[in-house]
Design an enzyme around this catalytic site. Structure first.
Site, PDB file in Angstrom:
ATOM      1  N   ASP A 129       0.838  -1.215   0.000  1.00 16.36           N
ATOM      2  CA  ASP A 129       0.000   0.000   0.000  1.00 16.36           C
ATOM      3  C   ASP A 129       0.863   1.252   0.000  1.00 16.36           C
ATOM      4  O   ASP A 129       2.028   1.233   0.408  1.00 16.36           O
ATOM      5  CB  ASP A 129      -0.959   0.008   1.200  1.00 16.36           C
ATOM      6  CG  ASP A 129      -0.226   0.026   2.546  1.00 16.36           C
ATOM      7  OD1 ASP A 129       0.763  -0.702   2.696  1.00 16.36           O
ATOM      8  OD2 ASP A 129      -0.651   0.785   3.430  1.00 16.36           O
ATOM      9  N   GLU A 157      -0.074  -1.220   5.662  1.00 10.85           N
ATOM     10  CA  GLU A 157       1.074  -0.877   6.510  1.00 10.85           C
ATOM     11  C   GLU A 157       1.025   0.586   6.908  1.00 10.85           C
ATOM     12  O   GLU A 157       1.291   0.957   8.049  1.00 10.85           O
ATOM     13  CB  GLU A 157       2.387  -1.193   5.774  1.00 10.85           C
ATOM     14  CG  GLU A 157       3.614  -1.215   6.656  1.00 10.85           C
ATOM     15  CD  GLU A 157       4.329   0.125   6.763  1.00 10.85           C
ATOM     16  OE1 GLU A 157       5.280   0.218   7.531  1.00 10.85           O
ATOM     17  OE2 GLU A 157       3.918   1.108   6.086  1.00 10.85           O
ATOM     18  N   HIS A 188       6.347   9.986   1.630  1.00  6.58           N
ATOM     19  CA  HIS A 188       5.107  10.596   2.131  1.00  6.58           C
ATOM     20  C   HIS A 188       5.014  12.057   1.716  1.00  6.58           C
ATOM     21  O   HIS A 188       4.361  12.859   2.386  1.00  6.58           O
ATOM     22  CB  HIS A 188       4.973  10.460   3.656  1.00  6.58           C
ATOM     23  CG  HIS A 188       4.867   9.022   4.102  1.00  6.58           C
ATOM     24  ND1 HIS A 188       4.375   8.642   5.315  1.00  6.58           N
ATOM     25  CD2 HIS A 188       5.179   7.856   3.473  1.00  6.58           C
ATOM     26  CE1 HIS A 188       4.399   7.315   5.420  1.00  6.58           C
ATOM     27  NE2 HIS A 188       4.892   6.819   4.303  1.00  6.58           N
TER      28      HIS A 188
HETATM   29 ZN   LIG Z   1       6.981   1.941   3.982  1.00  4.55          ZN
END
Ligand SMILES: [Zn+2]
Length: 374
Positions: free
Chosen positions: A79, A140, A344
């Site tokens: 994911d 995760e 991210h």
């Molecule tokens: Zn990761």
């Protein structure tokens, strides 16, 4: 030692993988592709279907060339975080970026693609190695959900490697325990102008509580945060309800307990100060661990990195990985790097070179296990 991992084929597959959307809870489509790719290499991927809409943890085993060697596990996750839909990767000066509107998903698809290239290498070169288990987890990024749901009986390995960190020169041997907080204050609503003395402000209670909490970096191995606060109904109403959300982490379980107790006492005191009720819920997320530098997975990881010319060191990590649950389920895991950067974020990137090195690292770990455990 020289490896001839096919870096171009690996890059092609990585670019193909990141173009397939797989935000958390929507991993099924990508898992279908991954299952097909593994099948093309002769590996059957079992799906435990613990995720949503057909998604689950995928597990596949590459049979060893020497069945007397212990099996080893590589864990990666499928994911990705948002914004992670319609990813358009581009390669510039040997580095893979996005168009700036999404994350890249090198976290963790660089490692996923690298496992496939490592399998191809091991099948072609046939070095001495034991069974290699590959675990691809879902969810995760939403709190290690896939590895939490995993049935430990599904794994035979007692040595594992989580391939999911930025720093390739670091072997993570220590990760914190984390627990999350939801606290709800209930005061009493009243008109703020005409009868404020009849009200009890939930916001004031929360403010008093937060003001007396040790937060941020509490000590070198303990952190705490109040990250979200929600409450009140109108500018001219004494706020009746406030919900705050926070967390605490520590590499030391006792310190975490102490931090939780301190925050709980502060929450209580904030409510008592104004006469508001408070309901406090702590939810443990995962347990920390500390592998010794001379434990087998750590020794193997360091030796494998050395064969790639990487002089690595051991250290800790500020957050959890699937390794936290795997260790708790009986598979001591070292966390190794992928060499991605700025994950991210829409600036996420990975040098093509590090894709290749990640595949080489997986191969080298399988070979080093034969040397150290054989
Ligand atoms: Zn990761």
């Amino acid at each position: 030692m020289s490896y001839s991992v096919d870096a171009e084929r690996l890059l092609r597959q990585f670019l193909e993988f990141v173009r397939i959307d797989s935000p958390s809870f929507e991993e099924a489509k990508f898992e279908e592709v991954l299952t097909r790719e593994l099948a093309a290499l002769g590996l059957f991927a079992k799906n435990d279907a613990t995720g949503r809409e057909g998604a689950g943890n995928l597990m596949a085993t590459l049979p060893g060339t020497d069945p007397t060697l212990p099996p080893i596990l590589f864990a990666t996750h499928v994911d990705t975080v948002e914004p992670g839909r319609g990813i358009k990767p581009r390669v510039e000066d040997g580095i893979v970026y996005t168009d700036g509107s999404t994350v890249l998903g090198a976290d963790n698809k660089a490692a996923v693609a690298a496992t496939l290239e490592a399998i191809r290498y091991l099948q072609a070169a046939k070095p001495r190695h034991g069974d290699v288990e590959f675990l691809y987890t879902w969810g995760e990024e939403q709190g290690l959900l896939g590895s939490a749901a995993l049935d430990p009986a599904a794994l035979r390995s007692r040595i594992g490697f989580v391939v999911d960190n930025h720093d390739m020169s670091k072997v993570v041997t220590q990760a914190p325990s984390q627990t999350t907080l939801v606290a709800t204050y209930t005061g009493k609503a009243a008109h703020a102008g005409s009868e404020p003395e009849k009200g009890i402000s939930a916001i004031v209670a929360a403010a008093k509580a937060i003001a007396q909490m040790p937060l941020g970096r509490v000590d070198f191995e303990t952190t705490a945060n109040v990250g979200k606060i929600n409450g009140g109904s109108a500018r001219n109403a004494i706020p009746e309800r406030v919900v705050l959300e926070g967390e605490a982490r520590s590499l030391d379980a006792q310190k975490l307990e102490r931090q939780v107790a301190t925050m709980t006492a502060a929450l209580q005191a904030g409510g008592d100060a104004v006469g508001a009720r408070v309901e406090i819920k702590w939810q443990p997320q995962y347990h920390g661990y500390h592998l010794a530098d001379d434990s087998l997975p750590v020794r193997i990881a360091l030796a494998a990195l050395a064969t790639l010319g990487i002089d690595a060191h051991t250290g800790s990590m500020g957050g959890g990985t699937d390794g936290n649950h795997l260790v708790a389920k009986g598979v001591p895991c070292a966390v190794v790097g992928v060499g991605y950067a700025e994950i991210h974020s829409t600036r996420e990137n990975i040098p093509v070179e590090n894709l290749r090195r990640t595949a080489e690292l997986i191969v080298a770990v399988a070979e080093e296990t034969a040397k150290q455990a054989g």
